[in-house]
Design a protein around this motif. Structure first.
Motif, PDB file in Angstrom:
ATOM      1  N   ASP A   2      31.980  32.773  34.102  1.00  0.00           N
ATOM      2  CA  ASP A   2      32.121  34.081  34.711  1.00  0.00           C
ATOM      3  C   ASP A   2      30.921  34.319  35.624  1.00  0.00           C
ATOM      4  O   ASP A   2      29.832  34.653  35.163  1.00  0.00           O
ATOM      5  N   TYR A   3      31.137  34.138  36.906  1.00  0.00           N
ATOM      6  CA  TYR A   3      30.044  34.259  37.863  1.00  0.00           C
ATOM      7  C   TYR A   3      29.644  35.706  38.115  1.00  0.00           C
ATOM      8  O   TYR A   3      28.577  35.964  38.645  1.00  0.00           O
ATOM      9  N   LYS A   4      30.488  36.644  37.735  1.00  0.00           N
ATOM     10  CA  LYS A   4      30.156  38.056  37.909  1.00  0.00           C
ATOM     11  C   LYS A   4      29.003  38.452  36.989  1.00  0.00           C
ATOM     12  O   LYS A   4      28.224  39.343  37.309  1.00  0.00           O
ATOM     13  N   LYS A   5      28.870  37.780  35.858  1.00  0.00           N
ATOM     14  CA  LYS A   5      27.805  38.090  34.900  1.00  0.00           C
ATOM     15  C   LYS A   5      26.485  37.403  35.254  1.00  0.00           C
ATOM     16  O   LYS A   5      25.493  37.592  34.569  1.00  0.00           O
ATOM     17  N   SER A   6      26.486  36.620  36.302  1.00  0.00           N
ATOM     18  CA  SER A   6      25.278  35.931  36.726  1.00  0.00           C
ATOM     19  C   SER A   6      24.250  36.934  37.240  1.00  0.00           C
ATOM     20  O   SER A   6      24.588  38.006  37.728  1.00  0.00           O
ATOM     21  N   PHE A  67      55.955  42.335  51.409  1.00  0.00           N
ATOM     22  CA  PHE A  67      55.405  43.449  50.647  1.00  0.00           C
ATOM     23  C   PHE A  67      54.039  43.055  50.108  1.00  0.00           C
ATOM     24  O   PHE A  67      53.711  41.873  50.018  1.00  0.00           O
ATOM     25  N   GLU A  68      53.267  44.038  49.785  1.00  0.00           N
ATOM     26  CA  GLU A  68      51.940  43.800  49.249  1.00  0.00           C
ATOM     27  C   GLU A  68      52.011  43.659  47.735  1.00  0.00           C
ATOM     28  O   GLU A  68      52.657  44.452  47.074  1.00  0.00           O
ATOM     29  N   ASN A  69      51.371  42.691  47.246  1.00  0.00           N
ATOM     30  CA  ASN A  69      51.299  42.487  45.814  1.00  0.00           C
ATOM     31  C   ASN A  69      49.939  43.015  45.356  1.00  0.00           C
ATOM     32  O   ASN A  69      48.898  42.443  45.667  1.00  0.00           O
ATOM     33  N   ARG A  70      49.935  44.103  44.634  1.00  0.00           N
ATOM     34  CA  ARG A  70      48.696  44.762  44.212  1.00  0.00           C
ATOM     35  C   ARG A  70      47.810  43.838  43.373  1.00  0.00           C
ATOM     36  O   ARG A  70      46.592  43.871  43.482  1.00  0.00           O
ATOM     37  N   GLU A  71      48.409  43.024  42.534  1.00  0.00           N
ATOM     38  CA  GLU A  71      47.625  42.123  41.686  1.00  0.00           C
ATOM     39  C   GLU A  71      46.861  41.114  42.531  1.00  0.00           C
ATOM     40  O   GLU A  71      45.696  40.826  42.274  1.00  0.00           O
ATOM     41  N   GLN A  72      47.530  40.562  43.552  1.00  0.00           N
ATOM     42  CA  GLN A  72      46.858  39.610  44.430  1.00  0.00           C
ATOM     43  C   GLN A  72      45.703  40.263  45.174  1.00  0.00           C
ATOM     44  O   GLN A  72      44.643  39.665  45.337  1.00  0.00           O
ATOM     45  N   ILE A  73      45.911  41.481  45.594  1.00  0.00           N
ATOM     46  CA  ILE A  73      44.858  42.197  46.319  1.00  0.00           C
ATOM     47  C   ILE A  73      43.658  42.439  45.405  1.00  0.00           C
ATOM     48  O   ILE A  73      42.503  42.227  45.813  1.00  0.00           O
ATOM     49  N   GLU A  74      43.905  42.842  44.182  1.00  0.00           N
ATOM     50  CA  GLU A  74      42.809  43.101  43.239  1.00  0.00           C
ATOM     51  C   GLU A  74      42.048  41.817  42.914  1.00  0.00           C
ATOM     52  O   GLU A  74      40.812  41.816  42.822  1.00  0.00           O
ATOM     53  N   GLU A  80      35.914  38.420  46.360  1.00  0.00           N
ATOM     54  CA  GLU A  80      35.114  38.755  47.527  1.00  0.00           C
ATOM     55  C   GLU A  80      33.787  39.393  47.131  1.00  0.00           C
ATOM     56  O   GLU A  80      32.799  39.256  47.837  1.00  0.00           O
ATOM     57  N   LYS A  81      33.761  40.089  46.012  1.00  0.00           N
ATOM     58  CA  LYS A  81      32.553  40.779  45.563  1.00  0.00           C
ATOM     59  C   LYS A  81      31.586  39.866  44.812  1.00  0.00           C
ATOM     60  O   LYS A  81      30.450  40.257  44.552  1.00  0.00           O
ATOM     61  N   LEU A  82      32.028  38.672  44.473  1.00  0.00           N
ATOM     62  CA  LEU A  82      31.147  37.736  43.775  1.00  0.00           C
ATOM     63  C   LEU A  82      29.996  37.310  44.680  1.00  0.00           C
ATOM     64  O   LEU A  82      30.149  37.264  45.910  1.00  0.00           O
ATOM     65  N   PRO A  83      28.861  36.959  44.104  1.00  0.00           N
ATOM     66  CA  PRO A  83      27.780  36.395  44.922  1.00  0.00           C
ATOM     67  C   PRO A  83      28.237  35.070  45.544  1.00  0.00           C
ATOM     68  O   PRO A  83      29.076  34.362  44.988  1.00  0.00           O
ATOM     69  N   LYS A  84      27.697  34.761  46.693  1.00  0.00           N
ATOM     70  CA  LYS A  84      28.056  33.522  47.382  1.00  0.00           C
ATOM     71  C   LYS A  84      27.580  32.320  46.563  1.00  0.00           C
ATOM     72  O   LYS A  84      26.594  32.393  45.824  1.00  0.00           O
TER      73      LYS A  84
END
Length: 115
Positions: A2-6, A67-74, A80-84
């Protein structure tokens, strides 16, 4: 992983070059190690993203049913918000979480031991 917890920063951080070359003694070698680890992280993140998006893929060839798939967008927003990957790899290197070895140095040490 889980890179978000980095603890890696999301934005670019100015670092002391001498801190990066403490372990290797050579800044270029440190940058090469970090870049190889960043490539590994990038591939892993891409595979994870592809797997998650494949679950929501629609296989309709009709152009009328767009159509837009909300799950894919989320999911996309999360990644996109993860660190590079370069920032993640640099943080791992600074925290000594990256295993690396230099076969040329090992060979030289082995040759020195024989003499």
């Amino acid at each position: 992983m889980d890179y978000k917890k980095s603890k890696a920063p999301v934005n670019t951080v100015t670092r002391n070059i001498m801190d990066l070359c403490e372990e290797t003694g050579n800044i270029y070698e440190s940058v090469a190690i970090i870049s190889k680890r960043a490539n590994q992280i990038s591939v892993q993140i891409k595979e994870d993203l592809s797997k998650k998006l494949a679950e929501f893929a629609s296989y309709n060839d009709s152009l009328e049913e767009v159509f837009e798939n909300r799950e894919q967008i989320e999911i996309s927003r999360y990644y996109e918000k993860l660190p590079k990957p370069t920032l993640l790899a640099t943080q791992e290197f600074v925290e000594d979480k990256v295993y690396w070895r230099d076969p040329a140095r090992e060979q030289q040490a082995a040759n020195d031991d024989r003499l």
